[in-house]
Design a protein around this motif. Structure first.
Motif, mmCIF file in Angstrom:
data_model
loop_
_atom_site.group_PDB
_atom_site.id
_atom_site.type_symbol
_atom_site.label_atom_id
_atom_site.label_comp_id
_atom_site.label_asym_id
_atom_site.label_seq_id
_atom_site.Cartn_x
_atom_site.Cartn_y
_atom_site.Cartn_z
ATOM 1 N N ARG A 196 0.735 -1.061 -0.074
ATOM 2 C CA ARG A 196 -0.041 0.031 -0.014
ATOM 3 C C ARG A 196 0.971 1.095 0.163
ATOM 4 O O ARG A 196 1.511 1.722 0.944
ATOM 5 N N GLY A 206 3.122 4.246 0.485
ATOM 6 C CA GLY A 206 3.080 5.291 1.588
ATOM 7 C C GLY A 206 2.522 4.767 3.143
ATOM 8 O O GLY A 206 2.336 5.315 3.977
ATOM 9 N N THR A 249 3.392 -0.600 17.735
ATOM 10 C CA THR A 249 2.640 -0.204 16.514
ATOM 11 C C THR A 249 1.762 -1.462 16.009
ATOM 12 O O THR A 249 1.076 -1.204 14.937
ATOM 13 N N ASP A 307 -2.740 -7.615 12.000
ATOM 14 C CA ASP A 307 -1.485 -6.511 12.212
ATOM 15 C C ASP A 307 -1.030 -5.914 10.761
ATOM 16 O O ASP A 307 -0.149 -4.931 10.930
ATOM 17 N N TYR A 366 -7.245 3.129 14.869
ATOM 18 C CA TYR A 366 -6.499 2.555 15.982
ATOM 19 C C TYR A 366 -6.908 3.465 17.503
ATOM 20 O O TYR A 366 -6.553 2.968 18.434
ATOM 21 N N PHE A 373 3.095 7.864 11.306
ATOM 22 C CA PHE A 373 2.468 8.562 10.043
ATOM 23 C C PHE A 373 1.413 9.602 10.518
ATOM 24 O O PHE A 373 1.078 9.682 11.698
#
Ligand code: SAM
Length: 473
Positions: free
Chosen positions: A33, A35, A204, A228, A282, A296
């Motif tokens: 994906r 970016g 993350t 994840d 998230y 990000f």
């Protein structure tokens, strides 16, 4: 799927099948994906709430599934325990992890976090030469840098606990599937960088999962294969949903079991077409948090902020504190201690949504007090003269006085203008995009930093408009 070597994905699926996963119902796959590394994509149309897959409890990486393999595991919190396990079984070079417990899962995790700002900070602390990472760090807004420093301290705190644990339990290293010595858990910068890789995987990629009797236990989370790969969407109507587990339904996990399986369902509200990306929300995080914790930001336009459809947020703590400090020293000290006593020191923010763009109640409260004391010739105020301000806090009245309203709204305009001017200067002077071309992720991260500054400009402008049009907050 594209580009994660098929063999790693196949090995993960084979391993999950050994744990009892029903591969027949799996209708997602990871794909590149741009970016965002990889993302999770629907391999067929997924109507609302469709079950996407179930990961058996034994294939989840968490405190429950690891604690039986370590001596005195209660000495470590879940982040430390999982990070230590990842570190002991980190894949070397392009090879696979040979961990007999979670090898195929560990092998498919990201191999580095070079684009993550915490990695820039770690490298800048360890290597002293000028690097692009150093330039990127210097280009961050001050409050973002402070949040990153706080994350660094969290990492160091966990590293210290892990080092202490390994020194007390050197036998934990005998299970490692790579050469490690207990003396390295003390002084080696290299090992700290490797711990950072493990820790960022946990930070993350984990998700809430009820494992402990108390719902507020901070170790109620898990790393979950396949899930994840899901990227974040700020639009919760698009977000996949974890299916409530038995522990969620009954309010407590069953004592005898190793935890519940984890089932993921498609968004409750929309049909995801085959080939479309499936995302998770998230959390309702602001861009500073997303940037610092995950590396990000949510992308936005000036129109989205002006219209209040984007959750733009700006921390004004430093500009406020500087404006306090620019006055008399005694007054600044009194303001700080009074706001601390009342629980209103700090966490001062501007918000673009819900419209009208507005200052937080905490910020208004601090500004009201600042304006009230500034209206007197004295550096401090008596208990009695403070009562109009306290009455607003207690909800007994709406404002301190008309003059006070007028005065704090003017002070707010000055704060917004200062933030705008600072951010505009940063944008003009920044050559980050050109300078960061050398890294594959450089231009993207330079753009994320530009967005952090733009958010300051657009949100401040929106709050200025609200004040000037007389919006009440
Ligand atoms: C749980 S992982 C998601 C999978 C990850 N993209 C991968 O390649 O393995 C979280 C990380 O994905 C990236 N990410 C997640 N959501 C993103 C988004 N909306 N835009 C850009 N990057 C995102 C960030 O690097 C974040 O730390």
């Amino acid at each position: 799927m594209a580009n994660i070597t098929d063999s790693r994905w196949d090995a993960l699926l084979a391993w999950l099948a050994q744990h009892g996963m029903d591969l027949g119902e799996l209708c997602v796959e990871p794909r590149e994906r741009p970016g965002a590394g990889y993302g999770l994509f629907a391999s067929e149309d997924c109507p609302p709430s469709m079950k996407l897959f179930t990961i058996p409890a034994s294939a989840l990486l968490n405190w429950k599934t690891l604690s039986g393999h370590y001596a005195s595991p209660k000495q470590l919190n879940a982040t430390c325990l999982i990070s230590l396990h990842l570190l002991l079984h980190r894949p070397q070079g392009e090879m696979e992890s040979t961990d007999p417990l979670f090898g195929p899962y560990i092998s498919i995790l990201p191999r580095d976090f070079d684009s993550h700002p915490l990695t820039w900070l770690a490298k800048s602390k360890i290597a002293f030469e000028e690097t692009i990472e150093q330039l990127l760090l210097e280009a961050l807004p001050q409050d973002v840098r402070e949040a990153l420093d706080a994350l660094w301290n969290r990492l160091l705190g966990d590293w210290k606990k892990v080092c202490q644990y390994v020194r007390h339990h050197p036998a934990s290293l005998t299970r490692a599937t790579r050469p490690l010595e207990s003396k390295d858990f003390n002084e080696s910068d290299q090992l700290l960088l490797e711990f950072l890789w493990a820790w960022l995987n946990v930070n993350t990629r984990c998700i809430f999962h009820r494992l402990h009797a108390s719902i507020s236990n901070p170790d109620n989370f898990t790393m979950c294969p396949i899930l994840d790969f899901a990227n974040h969407t700020p639009d919760s109507s698009m977000s996949m949903q974890p299916m409530p587990t038995n522990a969620d339904i009954w309010g407590s996990p069953q004592r005898s079991k190793g935890g519940d399986d984890f089932t993921l369902m498609a968004s409750r509200e929309i049909t995801t077409k085959g080939g479309d990306e499936l995302c998770l929300t998230y959390g309702a995080h602001c861009n500073t948090t997303l940037f610092v914790e995950y590396g990000f930001v949510n992308v936005f336009t000036s129109d989205m902020i002006a219209g209040g459809s984007f959750r733009g947020e700006v921390n004004v703590q430093n500009v406020m504190a500087a404006s306090f400090d620019s006055g008399e020293r005694d007054r600044a000290a009194w303001l700080k201690s009074t706001l601390e006593d009342e629980g209103y020191w700090g966490d001062w923010t501007l918000h673009a949504s819900p419209p009208p763009a507005h200052p937080s109640f905490r910020l208004i409260t601090a500004l009201r007090l600042h304006s009230l004391v500034a209206s007197t010739s004295k550096p401090t105020m008596t208990w009695e003269s403070l009562q109009p301000w306290r009455a607003v806090l207690l909800g007994e009245t709406e404002i301190v006085s008309e003059d006070n309203e007028d005065s704090w709204r003017k002070a707010l305009l000055r704060i917004c203008e200062t933030i705008q001017a600072d951010a505009e200067k940063q944008l003009v002077s920044s050559h980050l995009v050109e300078e960061s071309q050398g890294k594959s992720w450089g231009a993207w991260m330079a753009d994320n930093i530009r967005l952090l500054w733009l958010e300051r400009i657009y949100v401040s402008a929106a709050v200025i408009r609200s004040v000037e049009t007389g919006d009440q907050f």
